[in-house]
Design a protein around this motif. Sequence first.
Motif: not given
Lengths: 248, 318
Positions: A211-232
């Motif tokens: 077994m090689p060195p492994q990455l330590e996997v930490g927190a998972h989070e959703p990506p920042p939400k885009r403030q979209g949705g405005t229609k012109v």
Amino acid sequence: MKILVGIKRVIDYNVRVQVNRDGTGVVKDGVKMSINPFDEIAVEEALRMKERGEAEEVVVVSIGPDAAQQQLRTALAMGADRAVLYQAEEEIQPLAAARALLKIVQAEEPGLVLLGKQAIDDDANQVGQMLAALWDRPQATFVSKLERTGDTLKATREVDAGLENIEVDLPAVVTVDLRLNEPRFVKMPDIMKAKRKPLDIKPFAELGVEMPPQLEVGAHEPPPKRQGGTKVESVAALVKALKDKGVL
Amino acid sequence: MSRVLLIADHDGKTLNTGIARTVACARQLGNVHVAVFHAPDADAACAAAAKLDGVSRVLSVSHEANGTPLAAVLAPQIARLAAAHEGGYDYVLAPSTTFGKDVLPRVAALLGVPQVSDLMEVIDARTFKRPIYAGNVITTVKVPEGIPVLATVRIASFQAVGEAGEAPIVAAQAEAELPGHSRYLGLAESGGSDRPDLQSAPRVVAGGRGVGSKENFEIVFKLADKIGAAVGASRAAVDAGYVPNDMQVGQTGKIIAPDLYIAVGISGAIQHMTGIKDAGCIVAINKDGDAPIFEAADFGLVGDLFTLLPELEKALDA
């Protein structure tokens, strides 16, 4: 020639993936699982090569949980000759997976290893390249066209600048991109037939991978939400909005 | 101070625009050396690398075999350079271009260390954020102590550094046994237009399946030329044969971060949105008002693109 195809069990690409409540991973309970789509293309390509008489046997292998038998059965139903599962309940990171595949390659002695260019869960895009390095053989990554002539392969690769051709000597490792082919639809009789095809299940430990060195996997989070949705309402309003924002 | 080796992606003449962005990441980690592997007498990319702010030295690695970007040929040299040059490097970075993604895992395997793919944020010297599941989840990974950190850098996540640098260019040796089993035959197809480069352009206009045909795509090119934008496309448009693959934006194509992204006739599948998440401003023009792209677009305009695009061009004249 024998072709070895590696497949990974992943969350189906149609599922909208959610981070679990404590942020330690993603929700997998009751979620549809499938063959990694790129790996499915790899299986299809191996089968086509066999159908063209360029290979005699297609062996599919997976390293993963017991449930990955389902994905191996699917590959057998597509037409693969036999399957091997190396059972590992814990996450096997790319370098460990490549070392495991090397052991399998040394035992099976295939003329070609086909893999997806990346798994759509970790998006790492590493295993094929790593296996090629450890095996000391050529690699052709992001392949969208493959032609075998004798002991060489001509591969067309999808690179940032367009399409690129390389030629490699066999044995080689090829990782496939989307446009290489369209995987076949599996018919019911083939699923029945696949039940009788050989599927060996072995513990991962049997491979004796250092077994090689492994990455330590930490927190998972959703990506920042885009403030979209405005229609012109009109082109004029759009142009004004873009000018106000300073992007035009 | 930590030592960072950055592997240059270039075509023999010009440096990939992603390198200036990768340097921005690299200089957060330590003293940056850029390695340029090239054929003898083809070292123009070295001069370009020397100008980048934050680069302290350019290592010019000239070899007959280095005229073409073959991972099997370059990886052993990079591994050698990374491990041995002046006592070895703490970091080896490459941009997440197809070149970086092809070569760096091969180097990682030779060095026996894991690789961080698509590094998007530096938390500390060994902890980084990266996207998984097509960018729908961001995860934090830590590289264990005592080994070099190898990473491909998601170039859309970093702003390019300036070009006021004056780093010395020094010849470097990276002697390794090179294989003869892989041969480069050349580019088979290239976008090769005079338009701005898709991955670095501040403005991008992209077309999707809604554009309808190869001929109709002219309307996208026209708008792009009007505002000096690069042209992109969704996978659907590429698969339908409207434009070549090197214009594809998305999970399986290019990940870009322009200031302005105008999506024309693109519905906004998750895989496409992965490619534009970091865009400054997204505009969507689509006749289907329920298309998912409107959820992410800063400004959406519902209507027929064949009416709206010419109207938009005219409005820009005014």
